[in-house]
Design a protein around this motif. Sequence first.
Motif, PDB file in Angstrom:
ATOM      1  N   GLN A 363       0.934  -0.743   0.144  1.00  0.00           N
ATOM      2  CA  GLN A 363      -0.143  -0.377   0.193  1.00  0.00           C
ATOM      3  C   GLN A 363       1.153   1.516   0.097  1.00  0.00           C
ATOM      4  O   GLN A 363       2.185   1.158  -0.062  1.00  0.00           O
ATOM      5  CB  GLN A 363      -1.043  -0.017   0.973  1.00  0.00           C
ATOM      6  CG  GLN A 363      -2.197  -1.499   1.233  1.00  0.00           C
ATOM      7  CD  GLN A 363      -3.020  -1.006  -0.051  1.00  0.00           C
ATOM      8  OE1 GLN A 363      -3.850   0.356  -0.103  1.00  0.00           O
ATOM      9  NE2 GLN A 363      -3.240  -2.379  -0.711  1.00  0.00           N
ATOM     10  N   ARG A 516       2.797   2.487  -8.932  1.00  0.00           N
ATOM     11  CA  ARG A 516       2.026   1.941  -8.584  1.00  0.00           C
ATOM     12  C   ARG A 516       1.404   0.704  -8.913  1.00  0.00           C
ATOM     13  O   ARG A 516       0.711  -0.460  -9.075  1.00  0.00           O
ATOM     14  CB  ARG A 516       0.336   2.864  -8.676  1.00  0.00           C
ATOM     15  CG  ARG A 516       0.508   3.903  -8.196  1.00  0.00           C
ATOM     16  CD  ARG A 516       0.679   3.450  -5.747  1.00  0.00           C
ATOM     17  NE  ARG A 516      -1.424   3.174  -5.987  1.00  0.00           N
ATOM     18  CZ  ARG A 516      -1.957   2.943  -5.511  1.00  0.00           C
ATOM     19  NH1 ARG A 516      -1.024   2.723  -4.066  1.00  0.00           N
ATOM     20  NH2 ARG A 516      -3.214   2.235  -4.823  1.00  0.00           N
ATOM     21  N   GLU A 535      -2.093  11.994  -4.289  1.00  0.00           N
ATOM     22  CA  GLU A 535      -3.957  11.867  -4.811  1.00  0.00           C
ATOM     23  C   GLU A 535      -3.672  10.738  -4.489  1.00  0.00           C
ATOM     24  O   GLU A 535      -4.761   9.979  -5.198  1.00  0.00           O
ATOM     25  CB  GLU A 535      -4.004  12.840  -5.900  1.00  0.00           C
ATOM     26  CG  GLU A 535      -3.563  14.387  -5.763  1.00  0.00           C
ATOM     27  CD  GLU A 535      -3.966  15.246  -7.397  1.00  0.00           C
ATOM     28  OE1 GLU A 535      -3.681  16.064  -7.549  1.00  0.00           O
ATOM     29  OE2 GLU A 535      -3.533  14.347  -8.550  1.00  0.00           O
ATOM     30  N   GLN A 536      -2.619  10.136  -5.352  1.00  0.00           N
ATOM     31  CA  GLN A 536      -2.256   8.079  -5.324  1.00  0.00           C
ATOM     32  C   GLN A 536      -2.093   7.584  -4.565  1.00  0.00           C
ATOM     33  O   GLN A 536      -2.597   6.550  -4.194  1.00  0.00           O
ATOM     34  CB  GLN A 536      -1.734   8.122  -6.390  1.00  0.00           C
ATOM     35  CG  GLN A 536      -1.493   8.310  -7.818  1.00  0.00           C
ATOM     36  CD  GLN A 536      -0.928   8.174  -9.161  1.00  0.00           C
ATOM     37  OE1 GLN A 536      -0.584   6.981  -9.160  1.00  0.00           O
ATOM     38  NE2 GLN A 536      -0.208   8.821  -9.295  1.00  0.00           N
ATOM     39  N   ALA A 537      -2.585   8.013  -3.632  1.00  0.00           N
ATOM     40  CA  ALA A 537      -2.197   7.356  -1.612  1.00  0.00           C
ATOM     41  C   ALA A 537      -3.114   6.663  -1.658  1.00  0.00           C
ATOM     42  O   ALA A 537      -4.373   7.434  -1.618  1.00  0.00           O
ATOM     43  CB  ALA A 537      -1.916   8.380  -0.824  1.00  0.00           C
ATOM     44  N   ASP A 538      -3.229   5.853  -1.063  1.00  0.00           N
ATOM     45  CA  ASP A 538      -4.292   4.582  -0.455  1.00  0.00           C
ATOM     46  C   ASP A 538      -5.224   5.406   0.682  1.00  0.00           C
ATOM     47  O   ASP A 538      -6.226   4.816   0.960  1.00  0.00           O
ATOM     48  CB  ASP A 538      -3.563   3.317  -0.386  1.00  0.00           C
ATOM     49  CG  ASP A 538      -3.256   2.522  -1.083  1.00  0.00           C
ATOM     50  OD1 ASP A 538      -4.363   2.108  -2.018  1.00  0.00           O
ATOM     51  OD2 ASP A 538      -2.458   2.298  -1.072  1.00  0.00           O
ATOM     52  N   GLU A 539      -4.032   6.210   1.616  1.00  0.00           N
ATOM     53  CA  GLU A 539      -4.253   6.495   3.069  1.00  0.00           C
ATOM     54  C   GLU A 539      -3.418   7.511   2.661  1.00  0.00           C
ATOM     55  O   GLU A 539      -1.821   7.617   2.370  1.00  0.00           O
ATOM     56  CB  GLU A 539      -4.656   5.840   4.266  1.00  0.00           C
ATOM     57  CG  GLU A 539      -4.611   6.455   5.798  1.00  0.00           C
ATOM     58  CD  GLU A 539      -4.464   5.339   7.203  1.00  0.00           C
ATOM     59  OE1 GLU A 539      -5.429   6.339   7.943  1.00  0.00           O
ATOM     60  OE2 GLU A 539      -3.757   4.808   7.245  1.00  0.00           O
ATOM     61  N   ILE A 540      -3.747   8.751   3.699  1.00  0.00           N
ATOM     62  CA  ILE A 540      -2.881   9.768   3.903  1.00  0.00           C
ATOM     63  C   ILE A 540      -3.269  10.081   5.368  1.00  0.00           C
ATOM     64  O   ILE A 540      -4.173  10.416   5.628  1.00  0.00           O
ATOM     65  CB  ILE A 540      -3.571  11.366   2.991  1.00  0.00           C
ATOM     66  CG1 ILE A 540      -3.424  10.622   1.566  1.00  0.00           C
ATOM     67  CG2 ILE A 540      -1.964  11.864   3.048  1.00  0.00           C
ATOM     68  CD1 ILE A 540      -4.104  11.503   0.601  1.00  0.00           C
ATOM     69  N   ARG A 551      -6.901  12.595   8.396  1.00  0.00           N
ATOM     70  CA  ARG A 551      -7.044  10.938   7.861  1.00  0.00           C
ATOM     71  C   ARG A 551      -7.831  10.785   6.823  1.00  0.00           C
ATOM     72  O   ARG A 551      -9.164  10.682   7.506  1.00  0.00           O
ATOM     73  CB  ARG A 551      -6.363   9.997   8.698  1.00  0.00           C
ATOM     74  CG  ARG A 551      -6.938   9.223   9.621  1.00  0.00           C
ATOM     75  CD  ARG A 551      -6.800   9.223  10.851  1.00  0.00           C
ATOM     76  NE  ARG A 551      -5.653   7.724   9.714  1.00  0.00           N
ATOM     77  CZ  ARG A 551      -4.779   7.242  11.276  1.00  0.00           C
ATOM     78  NH1 ARG A 551      -4.717   7.761  12.504  1.00  0.00           N
ATOM     79  NH2 ARG A 551      -3.722   5.980  10.828  1.00  0.00           N
ATOM     80  N   GLY A 552      -7.014   9.978   5.485  1.00  0.00           N
ATOM     81  CA  GLY A 552      -8.388   9.361   4.805  1.00  0.00           C
ATOM     82  C   GLY A 552      -7.429   9.551   3.009  1.00  0.00           C
ATOM     83  O   GLY A 552      -6.898  10.079   3.798  1.00  0.00           O
ATOM     84  N   LYS A 553      -8.609   9.224   2.871  1.00  0.00           N
ATOM     85  CA  LYS A 553      -7.757   9.049   1.025  1.00  0.00           C
ATOM     86  C   LYS A 553      -8.556  10.680   0.156  1.00  0.00           C
ATOM     87  O   LYS A 553      -8.982  11.826   1.597  1.00  0.00           O
ATOM     88  CB  LYS A 553      -9.169   8.459   0.004  1.00  0.00           C
ATOM     89  CG  LYS A 553      -8.470   7.065   0.459  1.00  0.00           C
ATOM     90  CD  LYS A 553      -9.855   6.461  -0.923  1.00  0.00           C
ATOM     91  CE  LYS A 553      -8.858   4.611  -0.582  1.00  0.00           C
ATOM     92  NZ  LYS A 553      -7.721   4.477  -1.060  1.00  0.00           N
ATOM     93  N   HIS A 554      -7.532  10.734  -0.756  1.00  0.00           N
ATOM     94  CA  HIS A 554      -7.421  12.290  -0.870  1.00  0.00           C
ATOM     95  C   HIS A 554      -8.263  13.664  -1.067  1.00  0.00           C
ATOM     96  O   HIS A 554      -9.306  14.299  -0.691  1.00  0.00           O
ATOM     97  CB  HIS A 554      -6.493  12.620  -2.459  1.00  0.00           C
ATOM     98  CG  HIS A 554      -6.793  13.894  -3.063  1.00  0.00           C
ATOM     99  ND1 HIS A 554      -5.788  14.702  -2.836  1.00  0.00           N
ATOM    100  CD2 HIS A 554      -7.097  14.459  -4.052  1.00  0.00           C
ATOM    101  CE1 HIS A 554      -5.800  15.734  -3.705  1.00  0.00           C
ATOM    102  NE2 HIS A 554      -6.929  15.627  -4.063  1.00  0.00           N
TER     103      HIS A 554
END
Length: 581
Positions: A363, A516, A535-540, A551-554
């Motif tokens: 991930q 990715r 932007e493409q992270a599974d979680e930020i 915390r969360g997606k973009h």
Amino acid sequence: MQVFWQLRWYFRQEWRRYGGAIAIFVIIAFFELIPPRAVGWIVDGVVEGQMTINTMLMWLGGLAAMWGLVYVLRIVWRLWLFGSAAKLGTVLRDKLYRHFTRQAPNFFERHKTGDLMARSTNDVNALVMTAGEGVLTAADSLITGLAVLLIMTTQLSWQLTILALLPMPVMALLVSRFGSQLHDRFSESQAAFSALTDTTQESLNGVRMIRAFGLEQRQQAAFEKVVDHAGEKNFGVVKVDAKFDPVIQLTIGMSFFLSVGGGAYLIHQGELTLGDLTAFTLYQGLMIWPMLAIAWLFNILERGSAAWKRLQEILEQAPTIVSGTQALPDTRQALDIRIEAFSWPQQRQPALQALAIQLPAGQMLGLAGPVGSGKSTLLALLLRQQELSQGKITYGGVCIRDAVLEQWRGRFAVVSQSPFLFSRSIAENIALGKPDASLDAIRHAAGLACIDEDIMLFPEGYNTLVGEKGITLSGGQKQRIAIARALLLNAEILVLDDALSAVDGKTEHRILHNLRNQPQRQTVIVIAHRLTALEQADEIVVLQHGQVSERGKHAALLSNDDWYAEMYRYQKLEQAIEEGQ
């Protein structure tokens, strides 16, 4: 002689060479006792008219053959002795390098680079001289000196020997006093050399900044002060050094004067022959070097003692990060981070607290936040560059404090904002972690990092030398070469610590897209100030003041209309303004 005791571990390790060299030296010392006595017999034979030409030629031929053998033996024992001494330099430098690589970052905050370089060069060289020249002079002064004294006392005249030794106590007292002064002066000169090395290193590294601010004259003046200080300290060593030889020469001169005067009296009394006096003075000539060697020995030992003390100051500083013993799983595992609190030394406010992150294998985790929010602190804890006492970081159920440190760090490939490139070719820099990698593999990694096309535009392609610290490349090119180096390594966890800050948005998107879409996806941690990289992270995870603020997606973070959304819109506006200009 204390430094010899401190180096006993190395003498035990090389006892065959040292023992063999000293044994040969004893044989040589025995051979050197023969010529003076033989000359005395020849003189007496000539004076008494009993020496024939044939007998004299036989004596001279035997002496010439013996000197030829001594010549060969001297070569052998010097090779053994000085070869072992040179090896000590290699052993000490390897030991220092291993010690440096095990140290935490705070070690290098306490010790400047120039100081460590000075200890690894000048101080090691002083110890090499101690193990070579020091052993030589000690053996020479003791073995030759004692053997000659024994012959002079038992075979010639004990009265004349005592007379010749009368100046020696004065010499011993002065040499001991000068030795103590030399120890202090040499320690000061080595410290001054460390400061000079560090100033030189800083000036060369910061030459661009110095020129940009027009500080050449000021820096030159400051550098001259450091050079003058080092020169003064070295001159202090020379002034003490200069006192040794006059004392030795005066002692030798007085000893010869007493020997010749006393010998003439004994010949007049009929207690000594002319041949005996000739032999005695020749033996006394053999004593000149041992007497000089004593002064030289004090000089070498005091330098070696001061150097060993400086090295021990470094080697006795045990690493603050200690390796565990538990092996890590062979397969890729999830990373579980649970930090209750962590504070940097001498800081009250925790740099991180109440932080919990679970990162499954394969991930991508994004870390964002303002300057000082704790992103770099989290990376330091992950790599065990700092020790976490309140909390736990586990990998596949294994606490990283219990894991073998080398194995744990080997799971990471880290690309920083300011990557370091060596003064080698581009291909060698990319293949740093895999020196045996093929050019095809190197080019594949470079392609994923979007740098292959740039490299092929250079006249020498991948054989292009990048210069010291990659000075011939742009910031974006250096970053992408560092990313290619990390991708070629194919580590389980890839960390991009603001490593895309010097590339444009399109190239950034292509690199992250390539990451990715690899067949075997790496676990990726992206730390970025430019939020498009996340932007493409599974979680930020957004950090502020050491705590998780978002915390969360973009997409989810944009809808929160908090710090992340506000900063993202600001950066988009800034980008639009720049493109419109």
